[in-house]
Structure formats: C-alpha cells, structure tokens
Motif scaffolding. Structure first.
Motif, PDB file in Angstrom:
ATOM      1  N   SER A  46       0.915  -1.013  -0.103  1.00 33.75           N
ATOM      2  CA  SER A  46      -0.103  -0.154  -0.035  1.00 33.75           C
ATOM      3  C   SER A  46       0.889   1.423   0.070  1.00 33.75           C
ATOM      4  CB  SER A  46      -1.095  -0.026   1.281  1.00 33.75           C
ATOM      5  OG  SER A  46      -2.064   1.042   1.089  1.00 33.75           O
ATOM      6  N   LYS A  47       1.874   1.243   0.816  1.00 32.76           N
ATOM      7  CA  LYS A  47       2.853   2.254   0.721  1.00 32.76           C
ATOM      8  C   LYS A  47       3.514   2.528  -0.545  1.00 32.76           C
ATOM      9  CE  LYS A  47       3.893   2.491   5.632  1.00 32.76           C
ATOM     10  NZ  LYS A  47       4.945   2.459   6.752  1.00 32.76           N
ATOM     11  N   ILE A  48       4.042   1.605  -1.029  1.00 30.17           N
ATOM     12  CA  ILE A  48       4.732   1.567  -2.363  1.00 30.17           C
ATOM     13  C   ILE A  48       3.963   1.910  -3.468  1.00 30.17           C
ATOM     14  CG2 ILE A  48       5.818  -0.040  -4.157  1.00 30.17           C
ATOM     15  CD1 ILE A  48       6.638  -1.821  -1.791  1.00 30.17           C
ATOM     16  N   LEU A  49       2.573   1.445  -3.687  1.00 29.66           N
ATOM     17  CA  LEU A  49       1.860   1.941  -4.593  1.00 29.66           C
ATOM     18  C   LEU A  49       0.908   3.333  -4.248  1.00 29.66           C
ATOM     19  CD1 LEU A  49      -0.161  -1.417  -5.496  1.00 29.66           C
ATOM     20  CD2 LEU A  49       1.860  -0.549  -6.425  1.00 29.66           C
ATOM     21  N   ASN A  50       1.190   3.715  -3.022  1.00 29.72           N
ATOM     22  CA  ASN A  50       0.825   5.028  -2.620  1.00 29.72           C
ATOM     23  C   ASN A  50      -1.017   5.082  -2.949  1.00 29.72           C
ATOM     24  OD1 ASN A  50       0.768   7.446  -1.450  1.00 29.72           O
ATOM     25  ND2 ASN A  50       1.263   8.508  -3.101  1.00 29.72           N
ATOM     26  N   ALA A  51      -1.514   3.935  -2.263  1.00 28.48           N
ATOM     27  CA  ALA A  51      -2.980   3.473  -2.723  1.00 28.48           C
ATOM     28  C   ALA A  51      -3.386   2.566  -1.791  1.00 28.48           C
ATOM     29  CB  ALA A  51      -3.370   3.211  -4.089  1.00 28.48           C
ATOM     30  N   ASP A  52      -4.784   2.481  -1.480  1.00 27.62           N
ATOM     31  CA  ASP A  52      -5.529   1.392  -1.010  1.00 27.62           C
ATOM     32  C   ASP A  52      -5.572   0.331  -1.562  1.00 27.62           C
ATOM     33  OD1 ASP A  52      -5.722   3.216   1.339  1.00 27.62           O
ATOM     34  OD2 ASP A  52      -7.712   3.692   0.967  1.00 27.62           O
ATOM     35  N   LEU A  53      -5.304  -0.782  -1.019  1.00 26.10           N
ATOM     36  CA  LEU A  53      -5.400  -1.963  -1.606  1.00 26.10           C
ATOM     37  C   LEU A  53      -6.976  -2.600  -1.811  1.00 26.10           C
ATOM     38  CD1 LEU A  53      -2.483  -4.036  -0.117  1.00 26.10           C
ATOM     39  CD2 LEU A  53      -2.463  -2.745  -2.222  1.00 26.10           C
ATOM     40  N   LYS A  54      -7.316  -3.086  -3.008  1.00 26.98           N
ATOM     41  CA  LYS A  54      -8.478  -3.610  -3.262  1.00 26.98           C
ATOM     42  C   LYS A  54      -8.777  -4.983  -2.433  1.00 26.98           C
ATOM     43  CE  LYS A  54      -9.144  -1.535  -7.838  1.00 26.98           C
ATOM     44  NZ  LYS A  54      -8.944  -1.732  -9.103  1.00 26.98           N
ATOM     45  N   THR A  55      -7.648  -5.780  -2.493  1.00 26.06           N
ATOM     46  CA  THR A  55      -7.753  -7.051  -1.668  1.00 26.06           C
ATOM     47  C   THR A  55      -6.935  -7.098  -0.543  1.00 26.06           C
ATOM     48  OG1 THR A  55      -6.529  -8.322  -3.324  1.00 26.06           O
ATOM     49  CG2 THR A  55      -8.943  -8.127  -3.784  1.00 26.06           C
ATOM     50  N   VAL A  56      -7.113  -8.054   0.427  1.00 30.16           N
ATOM     51  CA  VAL A  56      -6.189  -8.292   1.407  1.00 30.16           C
ATOM     52  C   VAL A  56      -5.394  -9.539   1.244  1.00 30.16           C
ATOM     53  CG1 VAL A  56      -6.934  -6.544   3.130  1.00 30.16           C
ATOM     54  CG2 VAL A  56      -7.879  -9.025   2.929  1.00 30.16           C
ATOM     55  N   SER A  57      -4.352  -9.943   1.462  1.00 32.54           N
ATOM     56  CA  SER A  57      -3.553 -11.202   1.279  1.00 32.54           C
ATOM     57  C   SER A  57      -3.823 -12.082   2.640  1.00 32.54           C
ATOM     58  CB  SER A  57      -2.233 -11.012   0.789  1.00 32.54           C
ATOM     59  OG  SER A  57      -1.546 -10.428   1.810  1.00 32.54           O
ATOM     60  N   LYS A  58      -3.604 -13.360   2.497  1.00 34.33           N
ATOM     61  CA  LYS A  58      -3.647 -14.314   3.580  1.00 34.33           C
ATOM     62  C   LYS A  58      -2.163 -14.895   3.797  1.00 34.33           C
ATOM     63  CE  LYS A  58      -8.538 -15.163   2.782  1.00 34.33           C
ATOM     64  NZ  LYS A  58      -9.370 -16.173   2.067  1.00 34.33           N
ATOM     65  N   VAL A  59      -1.420 -14.714   2.749  1.00 31.08           N
ATOM     66  CA  VAL A  59      -0.139 -15.191   2.817  1.00 31.08           C
ATOM     67  C   VAL A  59       1.029 -14.529   2.103  1.00 31.08           C
ATOM     68  CG1 VAL A  59       1.375 -17.275   2.257  1.00 31.08           C
ATOM     69  CG2 VAL A  59      -0.944 -17.921   3.005  1.00 31.08           C
ATOM     70  N   ALA A  60       1.952 -14.238   2.671  1.00 30.59           N
ATOM     71  CA  ALA A  60       3.029 -13.624   1.823  1.00 30.59           C
ATOM     72  C   ALA A  60       4.364 -13.881   2.107  1.00 30.59           C
ATOM     73  CB  ALA A  60       3.149 -12.044   2.479  1.00 30.59           C
ATOM     74  N   ALA A  61       4.947 -13.802   1.055  1.00 28.04           N
ATOM     75  CA  ALA A  61       6.658 -14.107   1.076  1.00 28.04           C
ATOM     76  C   ALA A  61       7.472 -13.135   0.499  1.00 28.04           C
ATOM     77  CB  ALA A  61       7.011 -15.578   0.373  1.00 28.04           C
ATOM     78  N   ALA A  62       8.832 -13.054   0.790  1.00 29.40           N
ATOM     79  CA  ALA A  62       9.672 -12.147  -0.195  1.00 29.40           C
ATOM     80  C   ALA A  62      11.068 -12.718  -0.153  1.00 29.40           C
ATOM     81  CB  ALA A  62       9.675 -10.721   0.843  1.00 29.40           C
ATOM     82  N   PHE A  63      11.812 -12.257  -1.314  1.00 30.99           N
ATOM     83  CA  PHE A  63      13.167 -12.655  -1.246  1.00 30.99           C
ATOM     84  C   PHE A  63      13.652 -11.509  -2.401  1.00 30.99           C
ATOM     85  CE2 PHE A  63      10.188 -14.725  -4.076  1.00 30.99           C
ATOM     86  CZ  PHE A  63      10.634 -14.212  -5.482  1.00 30.99           C
ATOM     87  N   LEU A  64      15.144 -11.932  -2.389  1.00 30.02           N
ATOM     88  CA  LEU A  64      16.193 -11.008  -3.223  1.00 30.02           C
ATOM     89  C   LEU A  64      16.429 -11.830  -4.311  1.00 30.02           C
ATOM     90  CD1 LEU A  64      18.550  -9.802  -0.454  1.00 30.02           C
ATOM     91  CD2 LEU A  64      17.061  -8.410  -1.561  1.00 30.02           C
ATOM     92  N   ILE A  65      16.483 -10.766  -5.331  1.00 29.07           N
ATOM     93  CA  ILE A  65      16.980 -11.304  -6.850  1.00 29.07           C
ATOM     94  C   ILE A  65      18.232 -10.571  -7.141  1.00 29.07           C
ATOM     95  CG2 ILE A  65      14.562 -12.332  -7.643  1.00 29.07           C
ATOM     96  CD1 ILE A  65      14.441  -9.486  -9.174  1.00 29.07           C
ATOM     97  N   GLU A  66      18.816 -11.267  -8.089  1.00 32.82           N
ATOM     98  CA  GLU A  66      20.258 -10.770  -8.665  1.00 32.82           C
ATOM     99  C   GLU A  66      19.937  -9.537  -9.608  1.00 32.82           C
ATOM    100  OE1 GLU A  66      23.397 -12.720 -11.515  1.00 32.82           O
ATOM    101  OE2 GLU A  66      22.998 -13.685  -9.885  1.00 32.82           O
TER     102      GLU A  66
END
Length: 131
Positions: A46-66
């Motif tokens: 929401s902060k990145i898009l600078n907008a409210d989200l239409k849907t909420v998530s139930k599961v999330a993950a993150a990782f780095l890419i090259e």
C-alpha cells in the motif's frame, strides 16, 4: 539487486508464484524466500503503490533477486503468476525496513521446492535388441 514481495490467497499460490519468477520470468533468486505477515506485506505494498489495496492477502513471502528492478519488472510483466508480485527497489523508503524484517523471518517452507531443471535427460532406451 531487487526485492520481490509476493502476496496471495494461500500458500500454494504464493509458492507457485515464486517458482514462476524463477522459471518463467527467468530471474535469479539469491536468497531463501522468507515468510512475512500478510498484514505487514499489505501495508508495504500500500505504501509502495501509494494507494489503498482492493484485496487483502492471507499469505506473503519475500526474497532477493540478482537482477535490477527495471529488468525484474519487465520480465514479471510477461508472466501470469497466481499471486500478486511487487518489485521493491532500494529507492523506496520501505526497502530497508523490509530487509530488516526478512533477516529475522523464517524460511517460507511447507511445500517441496522443485528444482528448476531446464536440461532434461531422456533415460529411455531407444534401441531394441532382437534375439
């Protein structure tokens, strides 16, 4: 180097999106995918898009890419993952905060990770022996 944040309805969809990033978008994952609290992930997106989200998530993950964020965005646009993928560059204020959370988070596991093997070997016997 960019950070990928994936939000979804369930663990299977998030896991399949991680595989799609590696297999179909051809991006090089350089860190283990980490589990994030879905509410925290929603807040970051929401902060990145600078907008409210239409849907909420139930599961999330993150990782780095090259790859750099520009390359990552263009490659991810060409695939159709089953979960919402956000590319986070170091230009965003939340980047450092998200990295700190990732270092203390547990690995995203529970499903068997399939090693992407682009070079398949045919082990079938092609010749027949006549007696």
């Amino acid at each position: 180097m960019a950070l990928i944040l994936i939000r979804g309805d369930n663990k299977t969809k998030v896991f399949n999106a991680i595989e799609d990033v590696e297999k179909h978008a051809d991006l090089n994952i350089i860190s283990n995918p980490k589990t994030l609290d879905s509410k925290v992930a929603d807040k970051f997106v929401s902060k990145i898009l600078n907008a409210d989200l239409k849907t909420v998530s139930k599961v999330a993950a993150a990782f780095l890419i090259e790859e750099n964020p520009t390359v990552a965005i263009s490659k991810i646009r060409s695939i159709h993952p089953p979960a919402h993928i956000t590319v986070v560059s170091d230009e965003y204020k939340v980047y450092e905060e998200l990295l700190e959370i990732l270092y203390s988070s547990s690995n995203f596991n529970g499903l068997n990770y399939k090693v992407s093997n682009t070079h398949t070997i045919d082990y079938k016997q092609t010749k027949t022996i006549d007696y």
